[in-house]
Design a protein around this motif. Structure first.
Motif, PDB file in Angstrom:
ATOM      1  N   SER A   1       3.950 -14.632  12.971  1.00 28.50           N
ATOM      2  CA  SER A   1       3.371 -14.658  11.623  1.00 28.50           C
ATOM      3  C   SER A   1       4.420 -14.848  10.531  1.00 28.50           C
ATOM      4  O   SER A   1       4.068 -14.990   9.362  1.00 28.50           O
ATOM      5  N   ARG A   2       5.691 -14.834  10.903  1.00 28.03           N
ATOM      6  CA  ARG A   2       6.740 -14.853   9.878  1.00 28.03           C
ATOM      7  C   ARG A   2       6.833 -16.192   9.155  1.00 28.03           C
ATOM      8  O   ARG A   2       7.126 -16.237   7.963  1.00 28.03           O
ATOM      9  N   CYS A   3       6.595 -17.277   9.844  1.00 27.12           N
ATOM     10  CA  CYS A   3       6.653 -18.591   9.200  1.00 27.12           C
ATOM     11  C   CYS A   3       5.581 -18.718   8.127  1.00 27.12           C
ATOM     12  O   CYS A   3       5.863 -19.155   7.002  1.00 27.12           O
ATOM     13  N   ILE A   4       4.358 -18.318   8.434  1.00 29.96           N
ATOM     14  CA  ILE A   4       3.259 -18.415   7.471  1.00 29.96           C
ATOM     15  C   ILE A   4       3.535 -17.531   6.266  1.00 29.96           C
ATOM     16  O   ILE A   4       3.356 -17.938   5.113  1.00 29.96           O
TER      17      ILE A   4
ATOM     18  N   LEU B   1       4.693 -16.273   0.507  1.00 29.49           N
ATOM     19  CA  LEU B   1       5.265 -15.357  -0.470  1.00 29.49           C
ATOM     20  C   LEU B   1       6.019 -16.125  -1.561  1.00 29.49           C
ATOM     21  O   LEU B   1       6.919 -16.907  -1.271  1.00 29.49           O
ATOM     22  N   ARG B   2       5.649 -15.879  -2.801  1.00 28.19           N
ATOM     23  CA  ARG B   2       6.340 -16.526  -3.911  1.00 28.19           C
ATOM     24  C   ARG B   2       7.762 -15.998  -4.075  1.00 28.19           C
ATOM     25  O   ARG B   2       8.646 -16.693  -4.571  1.00 28.19           O
ATOM     26  N   ASP B   3       7.986 -14.757  -3.660  1.00 26.17           N
ATOM     27  CA  ASP B   3       9.308 -14.166  -3.805  1.00 26.17           C
ATOM     28  C   ASP B   3      10.355 -14.889  -2.963  1.00 26.17           C
ATOM     29  O   ASP B   3      11.546 -14.873  -3.303  1.00 26.17           O
ATOM     30  N   CYS B   4       9.937 -15.541  -1.864  1.00 26.79           N
ATOM     31  CA  CYS B   4      10.894 -16.248  -1.017  1.00 26.79           C
ATOM     32  C   CYS B   4      11.496 -17.448  -1.737  1.00 26.79           C
ATOM     33  O   CYS B   4      12.625 -17.849  -1.437  1.00 26.79           O
ATOM     34  N   ASP B   5      10.744 -18.040  -2.655  1.00 26.63           N
ATOM     35  CA  ASP B   5      11.294 -19.125  -3.473  1.00 26.63           C
ATOM     36  C   ASP B   5      12.326 -18.600  -4.452  1.00 26.63           C
ATOM     37  O   ASP B   5      13.362 -19.223  -4.680  1.00 26.63           O
ATOM     38  N   ARG B   6      12.022 -17.430  -5.048  1.00 25.18           N
ATOM     39  CA  ARG B   6      12.935 -16.868  -6.043  1.00 25.18           C
ATOM     40  C   ARG B   6      14.111 -16.154  -5.388  1.00 25.18           C
ATOM     41  O   ARG B   6      15.221 -16.149  -5.929  1.00 25.18           O
ATOM     42  N   TYR B   7      13.877 -15.516  -4.244  1.00 26.72           N
ATOM     43  CA  TYR B   7      14.903 -14.698  -3.591  1.00 26.72           C
ATOM     44  C   TYR B   7      16.057 -15.555  -3.087  1.00 26.72           C
ATOM     45  O   TYR B   7      17.221 -15.207  -3.238  1.00 26.72           O
TER      46      TYR B   7
ATOM     47  N   MET C   1      14.710 -20.237   9.423  1.00 25.37           N
ATOM     48  CA  MET C   1      14.710 -19.447  10.662  1.00 25.37           C
ATOM     49  C   MET C   1      13.393 -19.553  11.417  1.00 25.37           C
ATOM     50  O   MET C   1      13.363 -19.874  12.604  1.00 25.37           O
ATOM     51  N   TYR C   2      12.319 -19.284  10.712  1.00 24.23           N
ATOM     52  CA  TYR C   2      11.046 -19.043  11.395  1.00 24.23           C
ATOM     53  C   TYR C   2      10.114 -20.253  11.395  1.00 24.23           C
ATOM     54  O   TYR C   2       9.124 -20.260  12.140  1.00 24.23           O
ATOM     55  N   CYS C   3      10.391 -21.284  10.600  1.00 22.39           N
ATOM     56  CA  CYS C   3       9.551 -22.483  10.599  1.00 22.39           C
ATOM     57  C   CYS C   3      10.254 -23.670  11.246  1.00 22.39           C
ATOM     58  O   CYS C   3       9.726 -24.282  12.175  1.00 22.39           O
ATOM     59  N   ASP C   4      11.454 -23.983  10.765  1.00 24.39           N
ATOM     60  CA  ASP C   4      12.164 -25.160  11.287  1.00 24.39           C
ATOM     61  C   ASP C   4      12.857 -24.870  12.615  1.00 24.39           C
ATOM     62  O   ASP C   4      12.775 -25.671  13.547  1.00 24.39           O
TER      63      ASP C   4
END
Length: 600
Positions: free
Chosen positions: A29-32, A37-43, A53-56
C-alpha cells in the motif's frame, strides 16, 4: 450526511498526514499512499524518495528496502561532495575577501560573515516541510550542542590558536541568556507570541552591536597605545618608565594580534597526527601572507592584446580535473577526481571564482562573462523550483524556469558590456563584486543539498523504527553540521582558527534568535511544539558544554589545545549514548513524568 462527514474527515486526515506515515503501512500500500499524500510533494525536494522506493523500484520486503537505502546513502555522499566543492573552492575565498573589504578582524569576521552565512541555509531549511513537525527549540539546542562539541572540538584538534578571552565569555553569556529567556517564554502565557518573537529577534542586532562596539573600542585603544608608546620613547629612561613602556608594548602586541586579518597560504602540507594523538600540532612552516596586488597584476602588460589567450584560458579554467592534482594523485585519488568531475564542471560553469590567493584572483574573462548569465539563471531556477516543489506522480521534481527567463533580459546585455570593457591579463576593479554572486549561489546550493541530506537521514531513521525526535537531536543535527564543519575545518587548516571559533558561536546565536524568534512570531505555538522529547536532556548537556568550554579556555589560558578538542568529542559521545539509552527505554529522561490526578 453521515457519509459526507466521514469523507470530509478522511480528506482532512489525508491532507494533514505526514509523509513518513508511509512507512507504517504494509509494503503493497505504500506506493498508493506516497502518491496520494500531499505532504510527500512538500516533504521531498529534488527527488521524491518515497515514490522512487515503493513505485519505481517496487520495494516489497525488508532486504530490498535495505538495498535501496544503500543507494540513498550514495546519493547522500553525492550531495556531500557538491557541498564540499562549493565551500572549499568558492565559499571560503569569497568570505575572506568580504572580511578584508569590510576591514574586520578575524573573530568579528567569523561572527558577522561566517556564522550568518553558514546559518542562513539552516534558517531557510526550517521553513521547509521536512522540519514541519520538529520541535524548534530541540532543533536549535541540538544544533548548538553539535556545533560546540563536534565542530569546536575538531578545530581544537586540527590547529592551535589563541582565543580572545573577553569574546568567549561575552558570546557564551549571550547563549545562556537566550536559552533562559526562551525557556521562560515557553513556560509563560504573556506577553503575546508575536511580542515574544519580536523580543527574541531584537537580541541579535544587540549582539552584533556589542561585538562591533567592542571591535571599535579595541581599535581606539590600539591607536591610543601607539601614541602613548611614541611619547614614552622620547622620555628619559628609568626602571619605572621602562616597565611602563614594556607593559604598554605587550598590551599593544596582543591587541594587534586580535585586530589583524590577512590572506594566508600554507607553504607546506603537514600531518595532523604526526606528533601523536594527544600532542597539539603545529605547521612545519608558518603561514605566509599573500601579496594580493602582485597576484592581480602578475600577467598584466599594456602591450598585450586585450583578448590574448581568451579561449585557451577558458578551456583551462573550465576543466573539472586539475592537472596538478591529477599528476600527484594515486589511482584512488584519480578515480575520485573522475567521479566528482561532472559536478565540478557544472559548478565551474555557474559559479564565479574570486580568490586572492590565485593568479589574477581567479579571473577568466570569457568564463566570467558566461557566468554573469548562467549564475542568476541557476539561482532563479533553484528558488522557483523549490518554491513550487511538485513532482506530478514522478520521483523527480518538475523544473520551473518561467521567472528565471526574465533574468536574461538584464544579464545578457551586462555580460556583453563586461566583455567589451575587460582584458584577459588583469581582473577589472569590480571583479570583487562577483563574490556576492558566489556567496548567494553557494548558500542556495547548500540549502538544497542540506534539504536532500536531511530527507535521506529521516527516511533511514524511519525504516529502522527510530522516533523523529531522536533522529532530530542526533543524526539530523549531525547531518546539518556537515556543511559548517567543512568550512570550519578548512579555515582552521589555513590558520584561521579564531575566525572558525567566532563563526561557531556567532552561528549559534544567529540560529537560536532568528529561528526561535520567527517561530514565536509567525504562530501561536504551544510549548510542546517548541520543546519536545529530550528537550530537558539537551538543555542540561548544552549548559554543561558551555560551562565546561569556558572553564577549559580559562585553564588553558585561552589557547586551543588538542586535549580540549578530545574532551568536547567525549562530551558529545556521552550525550549521544545517553539519548540513545533514553530512546531504548533503558534510562529515564530528565523530563518529569506526567502526573494524572484522580479526583473522587
Amino acid at each position: 450526511m453521515h457519509l459526507v462527514d466521514i469523507h470530509d474527515e478522511f480528506t482532512h486526515f489525508m491532507a494533514n498526514m505526514t509523509c513518513l506515515s508511509v512507512m507504517s503501512v504494509r509494503y503493497s500500500s505504500r506506493c498508493i499512499l506516497a502518491k496520494k499524500l500531499r505532504d510527500c510533494d512538500r516533504y521531498t525536494n529534488i527527488i521524491n524518495y518515497f515514490e522512487l522506493m515503493y513505485c519505481d523500484l517496487k520495494v516489497r520486503n525488508e532486504s530490498k528496502e535495505i538495498g535501496v537505502l544503500c543507494l540513498f546513502v550514495l546519493i547522500y555522499f553525492l550531495f556531500f561532495c557538491v557541498v564540499f566543492i562549493c565551500i572549499n573552492e568558492y565559499y571560503l575565498p569569497a568570505l575572506k575577501i568580504a572580511a578584508i573589504r569590510l576591514k574586520l578582524n578575524e573573530y568579528l569576521a567569523g561572527v558577522l560573515l561566517v556564522g550568518v552565512a553558514n546559518s542562513t541555509s539552516d534558517f531557510m531549511l526550517n521553513f521547509s516541510a521536512v522540519r514541519s513537525g520538529s520541535p524548534t527549540m530541540n532543533l536549535a539546542m541540538s544544533n548548538a550542542l553539535t556545533s560546540i562539541c563536534v565542530m569546536g572540538g575538531t578545530i581544537y584538534v586540527i590547529m592551535p590558536f589563541k582565543i580572545n578571552s573577553a569574546s568567549v565569555f561575552r558570546d557564551f553569556l549571550f547563549v545562556i541568556f537566550l536559552l533562559q529567556l526562551i525557556r521562560f517564554f515557553i513556560q509563560t502565557d504573556s506577553p503575546t507570541y508575536w511580542v515574544k518573537g519580536l523580543i527574541i529577534l531584537l537580541i541579535y542586532p544587540i549582539y552584533l552591536a556589542v561585538n562591533i562596539i567592542d571591535f571599535l573600542l579595541m581599535r581606539y585603544n590600539i591607536r591610543k597605545l601607539r601614541r602613548e608608546i611614541e611619547i614614552l620613547r622620547y622620555k628619559r629612561s628609568s626602571p619605572m618608565l621602562d616597565k611602563k613602556l614594556y607593559d604598554k608594548v605587550t598590551t599593544l602586541k596582543d591587541l594587534e594580534v586580535d585586530d589583524d586579518f590577512k590572506i594566508l597560504r600554507m607553504k607546506t602540507r603537514y600531518g595532523i597526527f604526526r606528533a601523536g594523538v594527544f600532542v597539539t600540532p603545529k605547521p612545519l612552516v608558518e603561514p605566509r601572507k599573500v601579496d594580493v596586488e602582485s597576484n592581480r597584476v602578475l600577467f598584466h602588460n599594456k602591450n598585450n592584446p586585450k583578448n590574448r589567450f581568451l579561449f585557451t584560458e577558458f578551456i583551462q579554467d573550465l576543466n573539472p580535473i586539475d592537472p596538478e592534482h591529477w599528476m600527484f594523485s594515486g589511482k584512488y585519488g584519480r578515480a575520485a577526481l573522475i567521479c566528482v568531475s561532472p559536478a565540478m564542471f557544472l559548478l565551474r560553469l555557474a559559479i564565479p571564482m574570486v580568490n586572492y590567493e590565485q593568479i589574477k584572483h581567479g579571473w577568466s574573462k570569457l568564463l566570467n562573462c558566461i557566468q554573469i548569465i548562467t549564475n542568476p539563471f541557476l539561482v532563479a531556477i533553484l528558488l522557483e523550483t523549490a518554491y513550487f516543489t511538485t513532482h506530478n506522480n514522478s520521483w523527480l521534481i518538475n523544473i520551473y524556469f518561467d521567472k528565471a527567463l526574465w533574468s536574461l533580459a538584464v544579464t545578457v546585455p551586462l555580460s556583453l558590456i563586461v566583455f567589451v570593457d575587460t582584458r584577459t591579463d588583469i581582473p577589472p576593479p569590480y571583479h570583487k563584486l562577483f563574490s556576492i554572486f558566489t556567496i548567494v549561489t553557494v548558500v542556495t546550493l547548500i540549502w538544497i543539498c542540506s534539504w536532500e541530506m536531511e530527507v535521506i537521514i529521516s527516511i533511514i531513521g524511519s525504516v529502522f523504527n527510530q522516533s523523529s525526535n531522536y533522529m532530530t537531536v542526533t543524526f539530523n543535527a549531525f547531518s546539518n553540521a556537515v556543511p559548517d564543519m567543512i568550512a570550519y575545518i578548512q579555515l582552521s587548516k589555513n590558520g584561521y582558527g579564531k575566525m572558525a571559533f567566532g563563526g561557531i558561536v556567532g552561528g549559534i546565536v544567529f540560529d537560536i534568535t532568528i529561528n526561535l524568534g520567527a517561530q514565536f512570531a509567525r504562530s501561536n505555538s504551544e510549548s510542546r511544539h517548541l520543546l519536545g522529547d529530550f528537550g530537558e536532556t539537551i538543555y542540561i548537556f548544552l549548559l554543561l558544554t558551555v560551562f565546561s568550554t569556558s572553564w577549559m579556555c580559562l585553564v588553558l589560558d585561552f589557547n586551543a589545545r588538542r586535549s580540549g578538542g578530545i574532551f568536547l568529542w567525549c562530551l558529545y559521545v556521552m550525550f549521544f549514548i545517553y539519548v540513545t539509552l533514553i530512546e531504548a527505554n533503558v534510562i529515564h529522561d530528565f523530563t518529569a513524568d506526567t502526573v494524572i490526578e484522580v479526583k473522587d
